[in-house]
Design a protein around this motif. Structure first.
Motif, PDB file in Angstrom:
ATOM      1  N   VAL A  98      16.063 -31.298  54.273  1.00 26.08           N
ATOM      2  CA  VAL A  98      17.277 -31.996  54.686  1.00 26.08           C
ATOM      3  C   VAL A  98      18.517 -31.492  53.947  1.00 26.08           C
ATOM      4  O   VAL A  98      19.588 -31.341  54.547  1.00 26.08           O
ATOM      5  N   ARG A  99      18.420 -31.188  52.652  1.00 26.63           N
ATOM      6  CA  ARG A  99      19.601 -30.702  51.928  1.00 26.63           C
ATOM      7  C   ARG A  99      19.988 -29.303  52.394  1.00 26.63           C
ATOM      8  O   ARG A  99      21.173 -29.004  52.564  1.00 26.63           O
ATOM      9  N   VAL A 100      18.983 -28.431  52.588  1.00 23.07           N
ATOM     10  CA  VAL A 100      19.257 -27.076  53.073  1.00 23.07           C
ATOM     11  C   VAL A 100      19.816 -27.145  54.496  1.00 23.07           C
ATOM     12  O   VAL A 100      20.744 -26.409  54.858  1.00 23.07           O
ATOM     13  N   GLN A 101      19.262 -28.047  55.302  1.00 21.58           N
ATOM     14  CA  GLN A 101      19.747 -28.248  56.669  1.00 21.58           C
ATOM     15  C   GLN A 101      21.229 -28.571  56.675  1.00 21.58           C
ATOM     16  O   GLN A 101      22.012 -27.987  57.449  1.00 21.58           O
ATOM     17  N   LYS A 102      21.645 -29.478  55.803  1.00 24.48           N
ATOM     18  CA  LYS A 102      23.064 -29.863  55.749  1.00 24.48           C
ATOM     19  C   LYS A 102      23.935 -28.678  55.355  1.00 24.48           C
ATOM     20  O   LYS A 102      25.007 -28.449  55.927  1.00 24.48           O
ATOM     21  N   ARG A 103      23.488 -27.891  54.383  1.00 24.99           N
ATOM     22  CA  ARG A 103      24.284 -26.740  53.948  1.00 24.99           C
ATOM     23  C   ARG A 103      24.431 -25.717  55.072  1.00 24.99           C
ATOM     24  O   ARG A 103      25.501 -25.143  55.264  1.00 24.99           O
ATOM     25  N   ILE A 104      23.342 -25.474  55.806  1.00 20.08           N
ATOM     26  CA  ILE A 104      23.387 -24.501  56.901  1.00 20.08           C
ATOM     27  C   ILE A 104      24.334 -24.972  58.002  1.00 20.08           C
ATOM     28  O   ILE A 104      25.157 -24.201  58.516  1.00 20.08           O
ATOM     29  N   LEU A 105      24.248 -26.252  58.370  1.00 18.34           N
ATOM     30  CA  LEU A 105      25.114 -26.775  59.422  1.00 18.34           C
ATOM     31  C   LEU A 105      26.572 -26.820  58.970  1.00 18.34           C
ATOM     32  O   LEU A 105      27.489 -26.576  59.770  1.00 18.34           O
TER      33      LEU A 105
END
Length: 560
Positions: free
Chosen positions: A201-208
């Motif tokens: 979830v944290r990596v997902q937010k950074r990518i988006l």
């Protein structure tokens, strides 16, 4: 000024859409049979706009995206309609002609970063390839541009990354490389096909966040294909809801969320945990008085990284928690946090270095041989992927009945009675029992996996990402089934997940793991309301969720 209003004003200045689909229909051929899978789809995307295609697997959203970039399977073809890129119809262009557009005018960010990069080429070679195809540059100029791109997408030590191979990077780093390739030529349109589904979830937010920064900087239009409604609600200006190849409805995100017109859309939104958060009831005092089904007491586990001089990797560091009978306890944390290691210890697949693991009062770490085998009747595992966890050579009856052959001496008639009973319990039609797993949908396969786990009448189920591979509606059905089974059979669940919205919905208690350490533990409502660690706070803030704006207009803003 709101982001959406700014985009709408830009659209007035430049009214021509980057992409426009008009009555697009797509079909697949199988032998003599032709099946239409996308029917009369029309929509457009303006410069700098994000449009999300949402819907379940098989709804036609990915097929639509593939048609736009000319990557339909060999047996797929456009039956009718047009695909306009900056006003030019490209729907009938040959693959060779489309090559001039791919990467230059339209780019794709694929779903799986691991399988999308060539394992035998360096990162530098793979990013440079798109430049070599479309730009006349010297080798030195290309390398400088590659370093610039890797820096732009936030990769540390970009010069060193040039010489690394994909297996040397994390999932989030690989996805950043794919984004670098996608933006290398500043295309007019980026198609992002489930770009973060494999990420924490944290990596997902950074990518988006990165995609959004790049979109704002270059004015690139983004077509966002996803089955994650919360992500679509949080990130998209407009939504298109697909079902069985047709657009059920489309419109400005805030308006569709506020007043969906179709029953299907309303059901989708109702089934999405992040859009309609619900909290599970706490275990009753009667359950709590019955004691704990699981006790984990100061458990540690390390693994050798190879070589006598190499330091050991500490996967778990004195983790402790208790799970009341008949309740659901969730383990959350990112990849590498120790969740699966702890599950394997509880199932007796591995042994801890220290600490106690009590299953119904018995320390499983002390058991050997037949005693260890027998206690597995009390605790069973439901795997993450229903497509990979079932033997394709067996019938469903054989899949479900197999544990009985290992643990009991029942006659065939007794096994059949037991199987029919448990199949009825998980709401699977008995006439499916002679079929093979590949003939079932994802939701049906997961019901088979649950039936197989329940056939030995265990007290505890370990659910390892058991709903993460399922569409939102199917996921809701499986979670409802699990809740009913828990109520009827008094089951205890250990639910392993990185989906915090679902954890909040179904759990009574939760442990948060970070690099092998337990950084939060307690009743789920208290942890989500008052996390004690910065790590847990960051995880919760990274959960995608839509917050409708108050006041006038149709704009919306993002929480977290």
């Amino acid at each position: 000024m709101s982001l959406l209003l700014a985009r709408q004003q830009t659209a007035v200045v430049n009214p021509q859409p980057v992409l426009e689909l008009k009555n697009l229909s797509i079909a697949y051929r199988s032998g003599q049979r032709t099946t239409r899978v996308v029917e009369q789809v029309s929509f457009s995307i303006l410069p700098g706009e994000v449009v999300a295609l949402v819907g379940e697997s098989g709804s036609g959203k990915t097929t639509t995206a593939q048609a736009i970039i000319g990557l339909l399977a060999d047996n797929g073809h456009i039956e009718q309609g047009s695909i306009l890129l900056n006003g030019v119809d490209i729907s009938q262009w040959s693959s060779r002609r489309l090559d001039s557009l791919r990467g230059a005018r339209i780019s794709l960010i694929p779903q799986d970063p691991t399988s999308s990069l060539n394992p035998v080429k360096t990162i530098g070679e793979q990013v440079a390839e798109i430049l070599a195809i479309h730009r006349r540059m010297s080798r030195k100029e290309r390398e400088a541009r590659v370093v610039e791109l890797l820096t732009r997408v936030g990769l540390t030590h970009p010069q060193s990354r040039l010489h690394q191979y994909p297996h040397e990077l994390s999932g989030g780093m690989k996805q950043r490389v794919l984004i670098a390739i996608a933006i290398a030529l500043q295309p007019a349109l980026i198609i992002a096909d489930e770009p973060t589904s494999a990420l924490d979830v944290r990596v997902q937010k950074r990518i988006l966040d990165l995609i959004d920064e790049l979109r704002q900087e270059f004015g690139t239009a983004v077509l966002f294909v996803t089955h994650d409604l919360a992500l679509a609600a949080e990130r998209a200006d407009r939504l298109l809801v697909f079902r069985k190849g047709k657009v059920q409805e489309q419109g400005i995100t805030a308006e569709v969320l506020r007043s969906p017109k179709s029953d299907y859309t309303r059901q989708l939104f109702a089934d999405a945990p992040a859009l309609t958060p619900r909290t599970a009831p706490l275990p009753s005092s009667q359950q709590a008085a019955a004691g704990h089904a699981i006790v984990v007491n100061r458990v540690s586990k390390s693994f050798s990284l190879g070589g006598k001089q190499a330091p050991a990797f500490r996967a778990l560091d004195e983790v402790s928690f208790q799970v009341a009978r008949g309740s659901t306890h969730s383990l959350v944390g990112e990849s590498g946090s120790g969740k699966t290691t702890l599950a394997r210890l509880l199932l007796g697949f591995q042994r801890p270095d220290s600490g106690q693991l009590l299953i119904d009062g018995v320390d499983i770490a002390l058991l050997r041989g037949e005693a260890l085998r027998q206690i597995r009747q009390k605790i069973q595992l439901v795997y993450q992927n229903p497509f990979a966890s079932l033997d394709p050579s067996q019938t469903l009856f054989q899949v479900i009945a197999e544990p009985l052959l290992n643990f009991s001496r029942l006659s065939r008639a007794e096994r059949q009675t037991r199987v029919l009973s448990i199949v009825d319990r998980v709401a699977l039609p008995a006439d499916l029992l002679q079929r093979r797993p590949q003939e079932l949908s994802g939701g049906q396969r997961q019901r088979v996996a649950i039936a197989r786990a329940l056939i030995l009448q265990p007290q505890i189920l370990v659910l390892d990402e058991a709903t993460s591979a399922l569409d939102v509606t199917v996921q809701a059905q499986i979670l409802q089934l699990l809740a009913q089974l828990q109520q009827d059979l008094g089951l205890t669940y250990l639910f392993i997940s990185h989906d915090l919205a679902t954890v909040r919905q179904i759990s009574h208690s939760v442990s948060v793991l970070n690099q092998g350490k337990q950084v939060d533990n307690g009743e789920v409502g208290a942890i989500f309301a008052r996390p004690t660690s910065d790590y847990t706070r960051e995880l919760i803030q990274a959960i995608p969720h839509y917050v409708p704006a108050t006041g006038q207009g149709s704009d919306h803003h993002y929480a977290g």
